[in-house]
Write a protein that holds these residues in place. Structure first.
Motif, PDB file in Angstrom:
ATOM      1  N   MET A   1     100.921  26.739  39.551  1.00 30.00           N
ATOM      2  CA  MET A   1     100.373  25.393  39.692  1.00 30.00           C
ATOM      3  C   MET A   1     101.348  24.570  40.527  1.00 30.00           C
ATOM      4  O   MET A   1     102.503  24.963  40.743  1.00 30.00           O
ATOM      5  N   HIS A   2     100.881  23.421  41.008  1.00 30.90           N
ATOM      6  CA  HIS A   2     101.722  22.586  41.859  1.00 30.90           C
ATOM      7  C   HIS A   2     103.045  22.244  41.178  1.00 30.90           C
ATOM      8  O   HIS A   2     103.095  21.975  39.977  1.00 30.90           O
ATOM      9  N   SER A   3     104.090  22.226  41.979  1.00 36.35           N
ATOM     10  CA  SER A   3     105.426  21.877  41.500  1.00 36.35           C
ATOM     11  C   SER A   3     105.900  20.598  42.182  1.00 36.35           C
ATOM     12  O   SER A   3     105.658  20.400  43.375  1.00 36.35           O
ATOM     13  N   PRO A   4     106.600  19.713  41.446  1.00 36.15           N
ATOM     14  CA  PRO A   4     107.140  18.501  42.064  1.00 36.15           C
ATOM     15  C   PRO A   4     108.454  18.719  42.799  1.00 36.15           C
ATOM     16  O   PRO A   4     109.183  17.761  43.042  1.00 36.15           O
ATOM     17  N   HIS A   5     108.782  19.967  43.147  1.00 37.12           N
ATOM     18  CA  HIS A   5     109.984  20.207  43.940  1.00 37.12           C
ATOM     19  C   HIS A   5     109.843  19.537  45.313  1.00 37.12           C
ATOM     20  O   HIS A   5     108.767  19.089  45.696  1.00 37.12           O
ATOM     21  N   SER A   6     110.935  19.518  46.054  1.00 35.81           N
ATOM     22  CA  SER A   6     110.980  18.650  47.233  1.00 35.81           C
ATOM     23  C   SER A   6     110.891  19.355  48.574  1.00 35.81           C
ATOM     24  O   SER A   6     111.051  18.723  49.616  1.00 35.81           O
ATOM     25  N   GLU A   7     110.632  20.669  48.585  1.00 36.15           N
ATOM     26  CA  GLU A   7     110.549  21.351  49.883  1.00 36.15           C
ATOM     27  C   GLU A   7     109.516  20.716  50.801  1.00 36.15           C
ATOM     28  O   GLU A   7     109.698  20.649  52.020  1.00 36.15           O
ATOM     29  N   GLN A   8     108.405  20.275  50.219  1.00 40.44           N
ATOM     30  CA  GLN A   8     107.347  19.675  51.043  1.00 40.44           C
ATOM     31  C   GLN A   8     107.828  18.408  51.749  1.00 40.44           C
ATOM     32  O   GLN A   8     107.234  17.978  52.738  1.00 40.44           O
ATOM     33  N   LEU A   9     108.904  17.817  51.240  1.00 45.76           N
ATOM     34  CA  LEU A   9     109.452  16.596  51.832  1.00 45.76           C
ATOM     35  C   LEU A   9     110.641  16.876  52.752  1.00 45.76           C
ATOM     36  O   LEU A   9     110.972  16.055  53.603  1.00 45.76           O
ATOM     37  N   THR A  10     111.287  18.026  52.579  1.00 47.91           N
ATOM     38  CA  THR A  10     112.508  18.279  53.336  1.00 47.91           C
ATOM     39  C   THR A  10     112.374  19.360  54.401  1.00 47.91           C
ATOM     40  O   THR A  10     113.210  19.441  55.298  1.00 47.91           O
ATOM     41  N   VAL A  11     111.361  20.218  54.298  1.00 44.11           N
ATOM     42  CA  VAL A  11     111.126  21.188  55.369  1.00 44.11           C
ATOM     43  C   VAL A  11     110.636  20.425  56.601  1.00 44.11           C
ATOM     44  O   VAL A  11     109.673  19.677  56.521  1.00 44.11           O
ATOM     45  N   PRO A  12     111.296  20.574  57.744  1.00 45.91           N
ATOM     46  CA  PRO A  12     110.854  19.838  58.942  1.00 45.91           C
ATOM     47  C   PRO A  12     109.384  20.095  59.246  1.00 45.91           C
ATOM     48  O   PRO A  12     108.912  21.235  59.218  1.00 45.91           O
ATOM     49  N   LEU A  13     108.660  19.035  59.537  1.00 44.59           N
ATOM     50  CA  LEU A  13     107.223  19.144  59.787  1.00 44.59           C
ATOM     51  C   LEU A  13     106.987  19.340  61.282  1.00 44.59           C
ATOM     52  O   LEU A  13     106.732  18.400  62.028  1.00 44.59           O
ATOM     53  N   ALA A  14     107.101  20.588  61.706  1.00 45.65           N
ATOM     54  CA  ALA A  14     106.920  20.901  63.126  1.00 45.65           C
ATOM     55  C   ALA A  14     105.464  20.690  63.530  1.00 45.65           C
ATOM     56  O   ALA A  14     104.560  20.674  62.694  1.00 45.65           O
ATOM     57  N   ASP A  15     105.234  20.510  64.827  1.00 45.96           N
ATOM     58  CA  ASP A  15     103.874  20.320  65.336  1.00 45.96           C
ATOM     59  C   ASP A  15     102.991  21.489  64.927  1.00 45.96           C
ATOM     60  O   ASP A  15     103.387  22.657  65.036  1.00 45.96           O
ATOM     61  N   GLY A  16     101.819  21.175  64.463  1.00 44.47           N
ATOM     62  CA  GLY A  16     100.850  22.203  64.138  1.00 44.47           C
ATOM     63  C   GLY A  16     100.781  22.581  62.686  1.00 44.47           C
ATOM     64  O   GLY A  16      99.810  23.194  62.245  1.00 44.47           O
ATOM     65  N   ILE A  17     101.810  22.246  61.886  1.00 48.55           N
ATOM     66  CA  ILE A  17     101.758  22.582  60.471  1.00 48.55           C
ATOM     67  C   ILE A  17     100.707  21.729  59.783  1.00 48.55           C
ATOM     68  O   ILE A  17     100.710  20.508  59.894  1.00 48.55           O
ATOM     69  N   ARG A  18      99.805  22.376  59.083  1.00 49.44           N
ATOM     70  CA  ARG A  18      98.740  21.666  58.370  1.00 49.44           C
ATOM     71  C   ARG A  18      98.935  21.707  56.869  1.00 49.44           C
ATOM     72  O   ARG A  18      98.274  20.969  56.143  1.00 49.44           O
ATOM     73  N   GLU A  19      99.823  22.557  56.415  1.00 49.26           N
ATOM     74  CA  GLU A  19      99.898  22.765  54.970  1.00 49.26           C
ATOM     75  C   GLU A  19     101.279  23.252  54.555  1.00 49.26           C
ATOM     76  O   GLU A  19     101.815  24.199  55.121  1.00 49.26           O
ATOM     77  N   ILE A  20     101.889  22.563  53.593  1.00 46.84           N
ATOM     78  CA  ILE A  20     103.090  23.030  52.913  1.00 46.84           C
ATOM     79  C   ILE A  20     102.913  22.684  51.441  1.00 46.84           C
ATOM     80  O   ILE A  20     102.745  21.516  51.102  1.00 46.84           O
ATOM     81  N   PHE A  21     102.935  23.686  50.578  1.00 44.63           N
ATOM     82  CA  PHE A  21     102.875  23.372  49.152  1.00 44.63           C
ATOM     83  C   PHE A  21     103.820  24.264  48.374  1.00 44.63           C
ATOM     84  O   PHE A  21     104.229  25.330  48.829  1.00 44.63           O
ATOM     85  N   GLY A  22     104.199  23.790  47.199  1.00 36.14           N
ATOM     86  CA  GLY A  22     105.040  24.552  46.292  1.00 36.14           C
ATOM     87  C   GLY A  22     104.361  24.706  44.958  1.00 36.14           C
ATOM     88  O   GLY A  22     103.817  23.742  44.410  1.00 36.14           O
ATOM     89  N   ARG A  23     104.375  25.929  44.412  1.00 38.76           N
ATOM     90  CA  ARG A  23     103.756  26.195  43.122  1.00 38.76           C
ATOM     91  C   ARG A  23     104.680  27.063  42.272  1.00 38.76           C
ATOM     92  O   ARG A  23     105.332  27.970  42.779  1.00 38.76           O
ATOM     93  N   ASP A  24     104.722  26.749  40.987  1.00 39.89           N
ATOM     94  CA  ASP A  24     105.572  27.461  40.038  1.00 39.89           C
ATOM     95  C   ASP A  24     104.742  28.191  39.008  1.00 39.89           C
ATOM     96  O   ASP A  24     103.605  27.802  38.715  1.00 39.89           O
ATOM     97  N   SER A  25     105.335  29.242  38.440  1.00 43.58           N
ATOM     98  CA  SER A  25     104.757  29.930  37.288  1.00 43.58           C
ATOM     99  C   SER A  25     105.877  30.127  36.282  1.00 43.58           C
ATOM    100  O   SER A  25     106.824  30.863  36.537  1.00 43.58           O
ATOM    101  N   LEU A  26     105.784  29.436  35.150  1.00 42.04           N
ATOM    102  CA  LEU A  26     106.866  29.455  34.170  1.00 42.04           C
ATOM    103  C   LEU A  26     106.462  30.091  32.847  1.00 42.04           C
ATOM    104  O   LEU A  26     107.164  29.955  31.853  1.00 42.04           O
ATOM    105  N   GLY A  27     105.321  30.756  32.806  1.00 41.26           N
ATOM    106  CA  GLY A  27     104.961  31.486  31.598  1.00 41.26           C
ATOM    107  C   GLY A  27     103.997  30.733  30.710  1.00 41.26           C
ATOM    108  O   GLY A  27     103.863  29.515  30.776  1.00 41.26           O
ATOM    109  N   ALA A  28     103.316  31.470  29.841  1.00 43.31           N
ATOM    110  CA  ALA A  28     102.257  30.902  29.025  1.00 43.31           C
ATOM    111  C   ALA A  28     102.768  30.036  27.892  1.00 43.31           C
ATOM    112  O   ALA A  28     102.017  29.244  27.331  1.00 43.31           O
TER     113      ALA A  28
END
Length: 289
Positions: free
Chosen positions: A203-230
């Protein structure tokens, strides 16, 4: 810092904490004469400044959600000490990036999000991107699995407060070429990973890669998702968080944990559509105090 892999000559390592007994135990365990111990009160601005004063580098390892991220950040700026932290989730990352001009004007370097995720994950994104001419999407997946006998006590792969925030906080993702706010526990996706993880629900994670990975021309999507167990996903949200906290506050023995980080990136190389996938798997030893 104390290993023989350090690439610079480190003269002294000042360890600052509010728990003298734990600092002393760490110093005994490492047995490195360069270690200096200093009492530390994160609620006192004067104590914060004294802790970093005269150092060449401040490494902030205080858990983000204790609420002192910006205070330590500002103390480093006030003392003109270069600053590094392990991540600020989306909330603090936005606030820290907003201070870029102040740090630049003061001549103080600050590298935020230099842990494993964010941090290592950002470097992996760049390594994959260098093999592509264009990038359409970057998808970050992070999973953890306890290896060994079943344990009735939750052994989190990192700070309990951060684990709970993964489930309770909104997150900022990058969809359709713009940043959007996503509700907690949204973006669910099931992937089949190699053993010992097997089938994992992310599921979506509030980590910050989506804010710190440089947004080069053409990128339409950056997301982070975690799985931490049931264990953290049963029942209603309030009961789920209380259940997790009740487990987390019980003492737990040392446990071996495996962390898997997968980073599929889709784009083009030499006018040919390509999909790059990099999976890093690392064993780690966690100790609960």
């Amino acid at each position: 810092l104390v290993s023989d892999r350090a690439i610079i000559d480190i003269k002294a390592i000042r360890v600052c904490d509010a728990a003298p007994d734990r600092m002393a135990a760490l110093a005994r365990e490492l047995a490195d004469p360069r270690i200096e111990l200093a009492d530390f009160d994160a609620t006192d601005p004067a104590s914060l400044r004294a802790a970093v004063r005269g150092a060449d580098l401040c490494i902030n390892c205080v858990p983000t959600l204790l609420g002192f991220q910006m205070d330590i950040f500002e103390a480093a700026l006030a003392e003109k000490v270069a600053y590094v932290d392990l991540g600020g989730l989306g909330t603090y990352t936005v606030k820290q990036l907003a201070e870029h001009e102040r740090f630049r004007a003061a001549g103080v370097a600050a590298v935020i999000g230099a842990g494993a995720d964010p941090g290592m994950s950002n470097v992996i994104c760049r390594a994959v991107a260098d093999e592509l001419d264009e990038i359409e999407s970057i998808r970050l997946y992070w999973a953890a699995e306890l290896v060994g006998p079943e344990n009735p006590v939750l052994v989190p792969p990192y700070s309990v407060s951060t684990v709970l925030a993964e489930y309770a906080h909104e997150s900022t993702q990058f969809y359709d070429g713009k940043h959007v706010t996503c509700p907690p526990m949204s973006g669910r996706e099931v992937l089949d990973l190699p053993e010992p993880w097997g089938r994992c629900e992310f599921m979506h994670s509030p980590h910050s890669e989506q804010l710190t990975v440089p947004l080069a021309d053409g990128i339409r999507e950056i997301f982070g998702r975690d799985s931490l167990g049931a264990v953290l996903t049963r029942g209603e949200p309030r009961k789920r968080h209380e259940h997790a906290r009740a487990h987390a506050t019980r003492s737990a023995p040392p446990a071996d944990d495996l962390v898997c980080s997968a980073h599929p990136t889709r784009g083009n190389t030499e006018n040919t559509r390509a999909r790059k996938r990099l999976r890093s798997i690392s064993p780690a030893r966690f100790r609960r105090h």
